[in-house]
Design a protein around this motif. Structure first.
Motif, PDB file in Angstrom:
ATOM      1  N   ASP A  88       7.619   6.835  12.426  1.00 10.52           N
ATOM      2  CA  ASP A  88       7.034   7.225  11.138  1.00 10.52           C
ATOM      3  C   ASP A  88       5.517   7.141  11.292  1.00 10.52           C
ATOM      4  N   ILE A  89       4.824   8.095  10.709  1.00 15.20           N
ATOM      5  CA  ILE A  89       3.356   8.102  10.800  1.00 15.20           C
ATOM      6  C   ILE A  89       2.820   6.971   9.918  1.00 15.20           C
ATOM      7  N   ASP A  90       1.885   6.282  10.464  1.00 11.73           N
ATOM      8  CA  ASP A  90       1.329   5.169   9.706  1.00 11.73           C
ATOM      9  C   ASP A  90       0.364   5.684   8.636  1.00 11.73           C
ATOM     10  N   ASN A  91       0.536   5.156   7.491  1.00 13.78           N
ATOM     11  CA  ASN A  91      -0.338   5.482   6.343  1.00 13.78           C
ATOM     12  C   ASN A  91      -0.536   6.996   6.137  1.00 13.78           C
ATOM     13  N   PHE A  92       0.486   7.662   6.217  1.00 18.94           N
ATOM     14  CA  PHE A  92       0.402   9.145   6.076  1.00 18.94           C
ATOM     15  C   PHE A  92      -0.054   9.561   4.684  1.00 18.94           C
ATOM     16  N   LYS A  93       0.307   8.718   3.737  1.00 15.62           N
ATOM     17  CA  LYS A  93      -0.097   9.023   2.353  1.00 15.62           C
ATOM     18  C   LYS A  93      -1.611   9.148   2.255  1.00 15.62           C
TER      19      LYS A  93
ATOM     20  N   ASN B 254      -2.839  12.390   3.687  1.00 15.25           N
ATOM     21  CA  ASN B 254      -2.637  13.441   2.666  1.00 15.25           C
ATOM     22  C   ASN B 254      -3.698  13.357   1.586  1.00 15.25           C
TER      23      ASN B 254
ATOM     24  N   HIS C  19      -2.789  18.060   1.613  1.00 15.04           N
ATOM     25  CA  HIS C  19      -1.410  18.284   2.077  1.00 15.04           C
ATOM     26  C   HIS C  19      -1.324  19.265   3.232  1.00 15.04           C
TER      27      HIS C  19
ATOM     28  N   ASP D  54       0.378  18.670   6.614  1.00 10.30           N
ATOM     29  CA  ASP D  54       1.414  19.531   7.229  1.00 10.30           C
ATOM     30  C   ASP D  54       1.074  19.833   8.684  1.00 10.30           C
TER      31      ASP D  54
ATOM     32  N   LEU E 122       1.944  17.040  10.857  1.00 11.49           N
ATOM     33  CA  LEU E 122       3.391  16.993  11.133  1.00 11.49           C
ATOM     34  C   LEU E 122       3.771  18.014  12.224  1.00 11.49           C
TER      35      LEU E 122
ATOM     36  N   ARG F 150      13.397  16.026  12.445  1.00 11.06           N
ATOM     37  CA  ARG F 150      12.670  15.445  11.306  1.00 11.06           C
ATOM     38  C   ARG F 150      13.693  14.805  10.397  1.00 11.06           C
TER      39      ARG F 150
ATOM     40  N   GLY G 139      10.463  12.763   5.200  1.00  7.85           N
ATOM     41  CA  GLY G 139       9.129  13.349   5.024  1.00  7.85           C
ATOM     42  C   GLY G 139       8.293  13.279   6.280  1.00  7.85           C
ATOM     43  N   GLU G 140       7.900  12.024   6.625  1.00 11.52           N
ATOM     44  CA  GLU G 140       7.073  11.891   7.824  1.00 11.52           C
ATOM     45  C   GLU G 140       7.766  10.978   8.816  1.00 11.52           C
TER      46      GLU G 140
ATOM     47  N   LYS H 251       6.162  -1.868  11.178  1.00  8.69           N
ATOM     48  CA  LYS H 251       5.231  -1.582  10.067  1.00  8.69           C
ATOM     49  C   LYS H 251       4.681  -2.895   9.521  1.00  8.69           C
TER      50      LYS H 251
ATOM     51  N   ARG I 219       1.808  -2.155  12.213  1.00  9.84           N
ATOM     52  CA  ARG I 219       1.874  -0.706  12.532  1.00  9.84           C
ATOM     53  C   ARG I 219       1.412  -0.425  13.967  1.00  9.84           C
TER      54      ARG I 219
HETATM   55  N1  LIG Z   1       1.654  16.593   3.920  1.00 12.66           N
HETATM   56  C1  LIG Z   1       2.883  16.139   3.806  1.00 12.66           C
HETATM   57  N2  LIG Z   1       3.118  14.960   3.338  1.00 12.66           N
HETATM   58  C2  LIG Z   1       4.389  14.460   3.235  1.00 12.66           C
HETATM   59  C3  LIG Z   1       5.487  15.279   3.582  1.00 12.66           C
HETATM   60  N3  LIG Z   1       6.603  14.553   3.377  1.00 12.66           N
HETATM   61  C4  LIG Z   1       6.213  13.309   2.895  1.00 12.66           C
HETATM   62  N4  LIG Z   1       4.878  13.271   2.791  1.00 12.66           N
HETATM   63  C5  LIG Z   1       4.076  12.252   2.338  1.00 12.66           C
HETATM   64  O1  LIG Z   1       4.161  11.147   3.178  1.00 12.66           O
HETATM   65  C6  LIG Z   1       3.787  10.031   2.423  1.00 12.66           C
HETATM   66  C7  LIG Z   1       4.623   8.851   2.712  1.00 12.66           C
HETATM   67  O2  LIG Z   1       4.014   7.771   2.143  1.00 12.66           O
HETATM   68  P1  LIG Z   1       4.573   6.343   2.210  1.00 12.66           P
HETATM   69  O3  LIG Z   1       6.055   6.381   2.153  1.00 12.66           O
HETATM   70  O4  LIG Z   1       3.892   5.600   1.177  1.00 12.66           O
HETATM   71  O5  LIG Z   1       4.150   5.766   3.566  1.00 12.66           O
HETATM   72  P2  LIG Z   1       2.801   5.716   4.318  1.00 12.66           P
HETATM   73  O6  LIG Z   1       1.688   6.216   3.447  1.00 12.66           O
HETATM   74  O7  LIG Z   1       2.976   6.537   5.587  1.00 12.66           O
HETATM   75  O8  LIG Z   1       2.613   4.286   4.686  1.00 12.66           O
HETATM   76  P3  LIG Z   1       3.470   3.536   5.781  1.00 12.66           P
HETATM   77  O9  LIG Z   1       4.697   4.289   6.101  1.00 12.66           O
HETATM   78  O10 LIG Z   1       3.762   2.309   5.148  1.00 12.66           O
HETATM   79  O11 LIG Z   1       2.569   3.479   6.941  1.00 12.66           O
HETATM   80  C8  LIG Z   1       3.878  10.481   0.970  1.00 12.66           C
HETATM   81  O12 LIG Z   1       2.595  10.536   0.392  1.00 12.66           O
HETATM   82  C9  LIG Z   1       4.502  11.817   1.002  1.00 12.66           C
HETATM   83  O13 LIG Z   1       4.061  12.667  -0.019  1.00 12.66           O
HETATM   84  C10 LIG Z   1       5.230  16.555   4.061  1.00 12.66           C
HETATM   85  O14 LIG Z   1       6.136  17.370   4.394  1.00 12.66           O
HETATM   86  N5  LIG Z   1       3.929  16.960   4.171  1.00 12.66           N
END
Ligand SMILES: Nc1nc2c(ncn2[C@@H]2O[C@H](COP(=O)(O)OP(=O)(O)OP(=O)(O)O)[C@@H](O)[C@H]2O)c(=O)[nH]1
Length: 676
Positions: A542-547, A550, A555, A559, A562, A581, A584-585, A654, A658
Motif C-alpha cells: 500500500d502506498i504510504d500516505n497516499f491521501k 492526492n 487526483h 492516478d 498508481l 490492484r 484503492g491504493e 504501517k 511505514r
Molecule cells: N488518486 C487516487 N486516489 C485514490 C484512489 N483510490 C483510493 N485513493 C485514495 O487513497 C487514499 C487512501 O487514504 P488512506 O486510506 O487514508 O491511507 P493513506 O493516506 O495512504 O495513509 P496510510 O495508508 O496510512 O499510509 C484516499 O484518499 C483515497 O481517496 C485512486 O484510484 N486514485
C-alpha cells in the motif's frame, strides 16, 4: 478499269452463244483476238489471282522473300497496282511475272504458266490445246492438283473455242475433280460455272442451270459472292429456256439491279433484253417492246455499243412482228444488219433472216420471203437449234400457205408440230430435273438447317453449362468471401470478446489485474501449490500516505502515481508472478513457487525500487514509499486467511513507521493471536 474489263469480258464470254445460239434474237457475233486475250486475262484477274492470293496469304509466314515478291506481283492486278488495258501491258506484266518466279519454285512457275496458257495463244486454238495438254502432263507428274485443275480449265477453254463441247465438258470435269480433291471450292465453282455456260449452249438447260446454281452456292461458301453474282445472268437465261419465266425474271431483276449499282452498262442492256424475251414469251408484247426500246436507247448512248444496239433491234423486230407492225420490224432488221456489217461480219444471222422472212410475209411479199427462210433454215440446221427450227417451220408453213402451196404448208406444219412436241417433252423433262434439283437442295437446305439448329442447341447447352459453371464459380467465390467475412467477423468477435474479457479482468486505470482477477489467479496458484506441494507466497502493499499525495498534487497526479507504480512493479516481477490492484491504493502480488524468503526479497526489491522513482511534474517532483506485508502460503489455510495474514503484516509495517516490508506471522502465530 474494272468496268472496261467486265464489259469486254462479257462481250467475249458471249461470243460462244453469240455464234452458237444463246438467245433467239441476240445472236450477233463480235469478237477479236485482242478482246479475247484481254477478256481471258480479266477472267484470271477476277477469279484465279484472287483465290490464289487468299491461299498465299494464309501461308505467308513460311514464305521466303522471293516467293513473297512473286505473290505480290501476282496479286498486284487484283489490288489495282498494275493495270492491264492493252496487249502491250499484258506482255510487260507477263515478262515481269516470269522474271519474279523464284528459282526452282515449280508451283509458282506453273501458276505463271497458267497465265501463259490462258492468254498466250489468242485464236491459235489447236496450239493452245497442245500446250495445255503438255502442261497437264507436267502437273500430273508433279502431282500438283492445283495446277491440274487450272490447266484442265485452260484446255477446256480452247476446246470450247473450237466447239469441241464434249471434250470441253470432259476437261472441265477433270478440273472439277482436281479442285475437289484439294477442297478448293472456288476452283470447283469456277469449273461448274464454265460447264453451266457450255451446257446451256448445247441445249442441256436444266443441267446448265443446276451447275450455275451450285457454282453460285460454292462461290458464296468461298466468300466470293461477287463472282457468284456474275452467274445471275446465266441462271436467269437457263430458267427462261426451260420455261420458268417468273423465276427467270427474279434473277434478271437482281442482275439488272447489280449492273445498275456497279455501273455495268453492258450487263444492264443484256439483262433488259433478256427481260423483254420473258414478256414476249408471255405474249405481253407492249411490255416487251418498251424494254427493248429502253435497251436500244442505252446502247445508242455509247459509241462502241453497236453490237448491243443490233441485239436490241433484232429483239424489237420479233415483237413488232407479233404486233403485226411488219414494216417497222423490217426497218429494225435492216438497221440491225447494217450495224452487224460494221463488224466486218459477212455471215448472215439466222434470226435476222427468219424474221425478215416473217416481216415480208406480213407485208404480203411471200415470194421475197422464201430466200430469207431458205438461208435461215440452212443456218439453223447447221447450228442445230431445234427451238429456232420449230419457229421457222411454223413461219414457213404460213409462207407456203400464202404462196398457195397447201401440201408444203401442211408438211411444214407437221414438222413444226412434231418438233414442238419433242421440245415440249424435253422442256418437261428439264423442268422435272430442275425441280428435282430444287427439291434436293431444299432438302439438303432443310437438313443443313436441322444440323445448324442441332449445333445451335448444342452450343446453347454448352453455353448453359458454362453459365452454370460460371455461377458455380461465382457461388464458390461468394461462398469463399462469405467464409472470409465470417472468419474476419469471428476473429473480430473473438478479439472483441477477448478484449471484453481482458477488460473484465483488468483494472482500467493501471492495466494490471483487477481484484477479481488477482484473487482468482491467487486461488489457482494456491490450489496448484497445494496439489503439487509447491511453494507460493503473496505480497500485499500500500502506498504510504497516499491521501496526502492526492491532497497535495491532485487526483490526476495520484492516478499517475498508481499507473507508474504498476508499470514499475511489473518490470520487477517474474513472468509467473502477477500483480493486481486489490483496493484503492493497495496491491496484491501473487508469487507462485516462491517461499517466504523469496517473496520477502521481492518485496524489498519493490520497496527500494519504488522509492527511487520520481513522480509529479518537473517543478514539483516527489517520491513515494510503500509498506508491504509478505506471507507464504500454508497448505492448510484458505486464500482469505493468507491475505489476512499478509494484510496484518502490512498494517504492522504501517504502524511501525511505514516504508518497510514485514513478514506475516505463521498461521499458528496468527491463530494464537486471533484466539487471544
Ligand atoms: N488518486 C487516487 N486516489 C485514490 C484512489 N483510490 C483510493 N485513493 C485514495 O487513497 C487514499 C487512501 O487514504 P488512506 O486510506 O487514508 O491511507 P493513506 O493516506 O495512504 O495513509 P496510510 O495508508 O496510512 O499510509 C484516499 O484518499 C483515497 O481517496 C485512486 O484510484 N486514485
Amino acid at each position: 478499269m474494272l468496268q472496261t474489263f467486265t464489259q469486254q469480258f462479257l462481250c467475249f464470254n458471249k461470243s460462244y452463244d453469240v455464234n452458237r445460239g444463246r438467245s433467239s434474237q441476240s445472236r450477233i457475233a463480235f469478237s477479236n483476238s485482242n478482246l479475247r486475250v484481254i477478256a481471258l486475262l480479266f477472267f484470271l484477274l477476277t477469279s484465279v489471282s484472287v483465290s490464289y492470293a487468299t491461299d498465299a496469304s494464309n501461308a505467308e509466314d513460311s514464305l521466303n522473300e522471293q516467293q513473297v515478291a512473286f505473290d505480290k506481283l501476282y496479286e498486284s492486278i487484283d489490288t489495282g497496282e498494275v493495270e492491264i488495258v492493252t496487249l502491250e501491258d499484258r506482255d510487260e506484266y507477263m515478262a515481269s511475272l516470269e522474271a519474279a518466279i523464284p528459282e526452282g519454285d515449280d508451283i509458282r512457275r506453273r501458276r505463271y504458266e497458267f497465265y501463259v496458257c490462258m492468254t498466250g495463244y489468242g485464236f491459235e486454238f489447236s496450239k493452245g490445246i497442245e500446250v495445255a495438254e503438255q502442261y497437264i502432263a507436267e502437273a500430273k507428274q508433279a502431282e500438283d492438283q492445283e495446277a491440274i485443275a487450272r490447266f484442265y480449265y485452260c484446255l477446256a477453254e480452247f476446246q470450247a473455242s473450237t466447239s469441241l463441247w464434249k471434250n470441253s465438258i470432259e476437261s472441265i470435269n477433270a478440273s472439277i475433280e482436281a479442285s475437289k480433291s484439294i477442297g478448293h471450292k472456288e476452283y470447283w465453282a469456277w469449273g461448274l460455272a464454265f460447264r453451266c455456260s457450255i451446257r446451256s449452249l448445247v441445249g442441256e438447260f436444266a443441267e446448265s442451270l443446276v451447275d450455275c446454281l451450285k457454282a453460285r452456292e460454292l462461290y458464296g461458301q468461298a466468300n466470293k459472292e461477287a463472282t457468284g453474282d456474275e452467274l445471275l445472268f446465266d441462271i436467269g437465261i437457263a430458267y427462261r429456256r426451260i420455261g420458268f419465266n417468273d423465276k427467270a425474271l427474279e434473277y434478271f431483276n437482281e442482275m439488272e439491279e447489280l449492273a445498275v449499282d456497279q455501273g455495268l452498262l453492258l450487263g444492264q442492256i443484256q439483262t433488259i433484253i433478256q427481260k423483254s424475251f420473258i414478256f414476249y414469251n408471255k405474249e405481253m408484247y407492249a411490255e416487251a417492246l418498251d424494254l427493248q426500246k429502253k435497251a436500244l436507247e442505252l446502247a445508242d448512248e455509247q459509241e462502241d455499243y453497236n453490237g448491243q444496239a443490233a441485239s436490241a433491234r433484232v429483239a424489237m423486230a420479233g415483237t413488232l412482228i407479233k404486233l403485226h407492225r411488219y414494216s417497222e420490224a423490217k426497218q429494225q432488221l435492216d438497221q440491225a444488219q447494217e450495224l452487224i456489217n460494221q463488224f466486218g461480219i459477212t455471215n448472215s444471222n439466222e434470226m435476222i433472216e427468219m424474221q425478215m422472212g416473217m416481216a415480208l410475209d406480213g407485208l404480203e411479199q411471200p415470194e421475197l420471203a422464201v430466200e430469207y427462210y431458205d438461208r435461215a433454215e440452212d443456218l439453223m440446221k447447221r447450228g442445230g437449234n431445234r427451238r429456232y427450227l420449230s419457229m421457222l417451220y411454223e413461219a414457213r408453213s404460213k409462207n407456203y400457205e400464202m404462196l398457195g402451196q397447201e401440201k408444203e404448208a401442211l408438211q411444214m406444219m407437221q414438222k413444226h408440230l412434231e418438233l414442238s412436241r419433242i421440245l415440249e417433252k424435253d422442256r418437261e423433262q428439264q423442268q422435272i430435273l430442275v425441280l428435282r434439283y430444287q427439291f434436293d437442295s431444299e432438302r439438303s437446305d432443310l437438313e443443313n438447317k436441322k444440323l445448324v439448329a442441332e449445333k445451335k442447341l448444342k452450343e446453347t447447352e454448352v453455353e448453359a453449362l458454362k453459365k452454370t459453371q460460371r455461377w458455380q464459380l461465382v457461388a464458390i467465390v461468394l461462398g469463399g468471401l462469405l467464409s472470409l467475412v465470417l472468419v474476419i467477423l469471428i476473429v473480430r468477435q473473438f478479439g472483441l470478446s477477448k478484449r471484453l474479457k481482458q477488460q473484465a479482468l483488468t483494472d482500467s486505470l493501471t492495466g494490471v489485474a483487477n481484484r477479481r482477477h488477482i484473487e482468482s489467479y491467487c486461488k489457482t496458484v494456491l490450489e496448484q501449490a497445494k496439489q503439487h506441494s509447491a511453494d507460493a507466497s503473496i505480497i500485499v502493499f500500500d502506498i504510504d500516505n497516499f491521501k496526502q499525495i492526492n491532497d497535495k498534487h491532485g487526483h490526476v497526479v495520484g492516478d499517475e502515481v498508481l499507473k507508474k507504480l504498476s508499470e514499475f512493479c511489473q518490470t520487477m516481477l517474474r513472468q509467473l508472478d502477477k500483480l493486481g490492484r486489490y483496493g484503492g491504493e493497495e496491491f496484491l502480488v501473487v508469487l507462485p513457487q516462491a517461499n517466504l524468503e523469496n517473496a520477502y526479497q521481492v518485496a524489498e526489491r519493490l520497496r527500494l525500487g519504488l522509492q527511487q522513482i520520481s513522480f509529479g511534474s518537473n517543478d514539483q517532483p516527489f517520491n513515494i514509499t510503500v509498506s508491504l506485508g509478505v506471507a507464504e502460503y500454508d497448505k492448510n489455510e484458505t486464500m482469505d486467511q493468507l491475505i489476512d495474514r499478509a494484510d496484518e503484516a502490512l498494517y504492522r509495517a504501517k504502524s511501525q513507521g511505514r516504508n518497510m516490508a514485514l513478514e506475516a506471522k505463521s498461521t499458528r502465530e496468527n491463530k494464537d493471536k486471533v484466539d487471544t
